[in-house]
Design an enzyme around this catalytic site. Sequence first.
Site, mmCIF file in Angstrom:
data_model
loop_
_atom_site.group_PDB
_atom_site.id
_atom_site.type_symbol
_atom_site.label_atom_id
_atom_site.label_comp_id
_atom_site.label_asym_id
_atom_site.label_seq_id
_atom_site.Cartn_x
_atom_site.Cartn_y
_atom_site.Cartn_z
ATOM 1 N N CYS A 1 -3.551 -3.183 -4.745
ATOM 2 C CA CYS A 1 -4.161 -2.800 -6.025
ATOM 3 C C CYS A 1 -5.079 -3.912 -6.510
ATOM 4 C CB CYS A 1 -3.085 -2.553 -7.084
ATOM 5 S SG CYS A 1 -1.788 -1.407 -6.606
ATOM 6 N N GLY B 1 3.561 3.491 9.592
ATOM 7 C CA GLY B 1 2.200 3.697 10.080
ATOM 8 C C GLY B 1 2.187 4.529 11.345
#
Length: 303
Positions: free
Chosen positions: A131, A244
């Site tokens: 972020c 992932g």
Amino acid sequence: MTNRLEVQLPGMTLKNPIIPASGCVGYGESLSEKYDLGLLGSLVIKSTTLEERLGNPDPKYAHTKDGILNAVGLKNPGIDVVMAEKLPFLAQFDLPIIASVAGSTEEDYIAVCEQITQAENVKAIELNVSCPNVKEGGITFGTDPDIVAQLVRKVKAVITVPLYVKLTPNVTDITVIAKAVEEAGADAITAINTVTGLAINVETGQPMLGNVTGGLSGSSLKHIALRMVHQIASTVDIPVIGVGGISTVDDVLEMLMVGATAVQIGSVNYANPMAGPDIIEALPKRMDELGIEILADIKRFDA
């Protein structure tokens, strides 16, 4: 007989290593219509922020040949709704919850972490550090070891549950970030978040996402994730949760063999909402074929 699939993470014992990843299953509502969420090892809720976020402009998703680009932009209802509705809903299941937390400033993270740990079913916090830090000119928290270490220390000071940190792969050397968060007091590391990507619609000549770029997930990410999990597990002494491109039993075992303690499954849930239970059911047979008695005994390969 001992549960062959049981694994240990800081703050919790998981009946198996399968954990739906943050952002891919919301707060578990849709999955709960397909199966008992108590079958899972754990579940990571959607990244929660202090205030409601509407996310990035549409389109938010672009499907590629080997994966999905998303630019959702942390869309979520905010901490008040999560505390009043989402976490109580999940409390009906025999399921330890990992609460993903995001923010634009350190103060945002701290405020959400303080509140969300009041929910009894939240057994750990996962910091989403992909972020932008508004006070640092938009530098992403997870790309600067000093900034992310400072955030970890401040969050650790106000919580009573273990702290996991989800690392971004969009850095030069992920081991530097991993070591920084370990030294700052993180209890575990989740790796990896999505890789920044771009897709173009050749009919229009324009980006396929409203945000132009987005995070790439899906099968195309697996081998990058395996490499980075191996690097991290070889660098730090705290547990690593691998994520992932995982969609099969062998994907799970690969991730454990490079050093992960547990795994998160993400984009596969879109195509197959039963992916979690399917993998859990298939694990013992595949373990028998490979001569693996219990998952906790899987050794990281020598390198």
